[in-house]
Design a protein around this motif. Structure first.
Motif, mmCIF file in Angstrom:
data_model
loop_
_atom_site.group_PDB
_atom_site.id
_atom_site.type_symbol
_atom_site.label_atom_id
_atom_site.label_comp_id
_atom_site.label_asym_id
_atom_site.label_seq_id
_atom_site.Cartn_x
_atom_site.Cartn_y
_atom_site.Cartn_z
ATOM 1 N N UNK A 60 9.909 26.791 1.712
ATOM 2 C CA UNK A 60 9.141 25.802 1.465
ATOM 3 C C UNK A 60 8.448 25.645 0.039
ATOM 4 N N UNK A 61 8.025 26.517 -0.610
ATOM 5 C CA UNK A 61 7.663 26.832 -2.157
ATOM 6 C C UNK A 61 8.677 25.909 -2.916
ATOM 7 N N UNK A 62 9.831 26.337 -3.064
ATOM 8 C CA UNK A 62 10.813 25.881 -3.609
ATOM 9 C C UNK A 62 10.892 24.451 -3.416
ATOM 10 N N UNK A 63 11.094 23.992 -2.432
ATOM 11 C CA UNK A 63 11.495 22.506 -2.056
ATOM 12 C C UNK A 63 10.300 21.620 -2.666
ATOM 13 N N UNK A 64 9.034 22.156 -2.413
ATOM 14 C CA UNK A 64 7.955 21.218 -2.759
ATOM 15 C C UNK A 64 7.928 21.220 -4.299
ATOM 16 N N UNK A 65 8.259 22.228 -4.820
ATOM 17 C CA UNK A 65 8.382 22.220 -6.325
ATOM 18 C C UNK A 65 9.350 21.339 -6.804
ATOM 19 N N UNK A 66 10.813 21.372 -6.139
ATOM 20 C CA UNK A 66 11.821 20.489 -6.634
ATOM 21 C C UNK A 66 11.424 19.000 -6.497
ATOM 22 N N UNK A 67 10.829 18.756 -5.320
ATOM 23 C CA UNK A 67 10.528 17.302 -5.054
ATOM 24 C C UNK A 67 8.936 17.029 -5.478
ATOM 25 N N UNK A 68 8.325 17.688 -6.096
ATOM 26 C CA UNK A 68 7.072 17.180 -6.549
ATOM 27 C C UNK A 68 6.083 17.236 -5.534
ATOM 28 N N UNK A 69 6.168 17.502 -4.358
ATOM 29 C CA UNK A 69 5.002 17.165 -3.265
ATOM 30 C C UNK A 69 4.339 18.533 -3.292
ATOM 31 N N UNK A 70 3.002 18.267 -2.546
ATOM 32 C CA UNK A 70 2.230 19.182 -2.456
ATOM 33 C C UNK A 70 2.753 20.365 -1.496
ATOM 34 N N UNK A 71 3.280 19.926 -0.321
ATOM 35 C CA UNK A 71 3.671 20.792 0.667
ATOM 36 C C UNK A 71 5.077 20.752 1.211
ATOM 37 N N UNK A 179 3.650 3.417 5.384
ATOM 38 C CA UNK A 179 4.005 4.761 4.679
ATOM 39 C C UNK A 179 5.902 4.630 4.652
ATOM 40 N N UNK A 180 6.193 5.345 3.419
ATOM 41 C CA UNK A 180 7.874 5.188 3.337
ATOM 42 C C UNK A 180 8.385 6.508 3.315
ATOM 43 N N UNK A 181 9.008 6.719 4.507
ATOM 44 C CA UNK A 181 9.804 8.022 4.426
ATOM 45 C C UNK A 181 11.344 8.098 4.101
ATOM 46 N N UNK A 182 11.757 8.968 3.496
ATOM 47 C CA UNK A 182 13.098 8.954 3.107
ATOM 48 C C UNK A 182 13.843 10.144 3.790
ATOM 49 N N UNK A 183 14.982 9.507 4.376
ATOM 50 C CA UNK A 183 16.171 10.645 5.046
ATOM 51 C C UNK A 183 16.821 11.097 3.842
ATOM 52 N N UNK A 184 16.761 12.297 3.388
ATOM 53 C CA UNK A 184 17.342 12.639 2.209
ATOM 54 C C UNK A 184 18.076 13.847 2.412
ATOM 55 N N UNK A 185 18.942 13.483 3.643
ATOM 56 C CA UNK A 185 19.675 14.665 3.834
ATOM 57 C C UNK A 185 20.788 15.040 2.851
ATOM 58 N N UNK A 186 21.019 13.787 2.201
ATOM 59 C CA UNK A 186 22.083 14.156 0.977
ATOM 60 C C UNK A 186 21.246 13.671 -0.244
ATOM 61 N N UNK A 187 20.061 14.053 -0.476
ATOM 62 C CA UNK A 187 19.572 13.637 -1.694
ATOM 63 C C UNK A 187 19.973 14.533 -3.082
ATOM 64 N N UNK A 188 20.212 15.920 -2.560
ATOM 65 C CA UNK A 188 20.776 16.624 -3.585
ATOM 66 C C UNK A 188 22.065 15.988 -4.154
ATOM 67 N N UNK A 201 12.558 11.002 -8.111
ATOM 68 C CA UNK A 201 13.215 10.145 -7.022
ATOM 69 C C UNK A 201 12.075 10.469 -6.019
ATOM 70 N N UNK A 202 11.380 11.743 -5.615
ATOM 71 C CA UNK A 202 10.509 11.768 -4.260
ATOM 72 C C UNK A 202 9.452 11.035 -4.416
ATOM 73 N N UNK A 203 8.954 10.805 -5.707
ATOM 74 C CA UNK A 203 7.778 10.197 -5.958
ATOM 75 C C UNK A 203 7.765 8.585 -5.489
ATOM 76 N N UNK A 204 8.751 8.280 -5.187
ATOM 77 C CA UNK A 204 8.916 6.641 -4.877
ATOM 78 C C UNK A 204 8.583 6.984 -3.225
ATOM 79 N N UNK A 205 8.719 7.738 -2.710
ATOM 80 C CA UNK A 205 8.380 7.971 -1.270
ATOM 81 C C UNK A 205 7.207 8.723 -0.769
ATOM 82 N N UNK A 206 6.684 8.615 0.416
ATOM 83 C CA UNK A 206 5.519 9.326 0.735
ATOM 84 C C UNK A 206 5.939 10.785 1.460
#
Length: 364
Positions: A60-71, A179-188, A201-206
């Motif tokens: 959870x910490x790693x994903x939040x860091x990679x995507x620049x999201x709070x949690x 609110x804009x949600x991204x299905x990022x199943x293959x975002x990597x 990239x993630x900054x463009x969605x909520x």
């Protein structure tokens, strides 16, 4: 494919000494031993308990860091993660209307679960093999609870919008208060296409869902990233939907290993896919998108799917190589199609040789 050919295909595939697409085969024992080795290598020495602490917290910490999201919150499946995210957004906005591509996973592969379980009402953001643009969102009537964009649109050959198109869609959503949600199943796998950091990239969605078992070759699992309060409410829905298993550690360890070992290779996968696509077109096959946007794309051949299946089985029995995946009839009569997904297994092969195998199987 009839029963006899299906059994021949199963036995031939099992006898193959090498494959090209998806991930290299591993027995359950081999996969589980790899997870155990990864746990030792990553220093994971405690179990999570009901999705708390341990490797789950690390993911959870790693994903939040990679995507620049709070949690971020770990989920056993992407289906659960996305339904939880949309439920929270819709409860907040007071509307169950969700703008969504008609090819979205939620509509095509979830047995009507989102509507039956949560009462969502879906408006088609797009129809067919096209990506969403700002005008697609603006043309819908007011009162949307949320909008979902699939990055990439898998059933369209993993099609992606341009960076400017995605940024304009994001701006439109914020102007409209949707609110804009991204299905990022293959975002990597998508990140190399834009050449932007994952956080940009993630900054463009909520909010964004990511998967761990596709390109990252985890055992299973997903994560939802976004604002802290959204993720906290999604955790409640995870518990309500039965997602807080007693131990999720094996899935989390394999996710951590994938982020460490596979994520840096996404650009190489995409480059190999583009090389293969160019070779395939030289053999008279069609690819879509052309060139591919990610490591995954569709291939079309003027042939009957049954005939291609017969040639594929004969090829595997003779060469002990599985050169491609399954084929099915496309929407165009007389044309068969298949999906190509490039990972580590493909990198061991020359794209030109694989294209020759492909053409032999597809065209005879």
């Amino acid at each position: 494919m009839d029963d006899e050919l299906s059994e021949r295909a199963r036995l031939a595939s099992k006898a193959c000494t090498t494959t090209v697409f998806w991930h290299a085969r591993r027995t359950p024992g081999e996969a589980l031993r790899a997870v155990a080795d990864a746990a030792d290598g990553l220093g994971v020495d405690e179990w999570d308990t009901y999705a708390e602490k341990g490797a789950v917290a690390q993911v959870e910490t790693r994903v939040a860091e990679l995507l620049g999201k709070p949690a971020a919150a770990f989920f056993p499946s992407g289906i659960m993660a996305q339904q939880a995210a949309l439920r929270v957004w819709c409860d907040r906005t007071g509307s169950k209307r969700v703008a969504i591509p008609d090819l979205s996973h939620l509509l095509k592969h979830e047995d009507d679960g989102p509507r039956r379980l949560h009462g969502f009402e879906f408006d088609h953001l797009t129809e067919g093999r096209v990506t969403a643009k700002a005008d697609d969102l603006r043309r819908l009537s007011p009162g949307l609870g949320a909008a979902l964009v699939e990055l990439p649109l898998r059933d369209a050959g993993c099609l992606l919008p341009s960076w400017d198109e995605l940024a304009a869609l994001s701006e439109a959503a914020r102007e409209l208060g949707v609110p804009l949600h991204a299905d990022g199943a293959r975002i990597w796998e998508s990140q190399p296409f834009w050449g932007k950091d994952l956080a940009e990239i993630a900054a463009l969605v909520d909010s964004m869902y990511v998967s761990f078992y596709k390109g990252l070759e985890g055992l299973a699992g997903a994560a939802l990233a976004g604002p802290e309060d959204l993720v906290a409410e999604a955790r409640t829905w995870r518990r309500r939907m039965g997602g807080t298993l007693f131990h999720l550690t094996p899935y989390a360890v394999s996710a951590l290993a994938g982020l460490e070992q596979r994520l840096p290779q996404m650009g190489e996968y995409a480059a190999w896919a583009r090389s293969l696509a160019a070779e395939l077109t030289g053999h008279g096959l069609k690819v879509s998108p052309d060139p591919p946007h990610t490591n995954t794309f569709l291939v079309f051949a003027e042939a009957a799917a049954q005939e291609v299946a017969e040639r594929k089985v004969a090829f595997m029995e003779r060469e002990l190589v599985e050169p491609c995946g399954g084929w099915w009839e496309s929407r165009v009569p007389g044309v068969a199609e298949t999906e190509v997904a490039v990972h580590d297994a493909a990198l061991a092969h020359d794209p030109a040789q694989v294209a020759a195998w492909f053409a032999e199987v597809a065209l005879g």
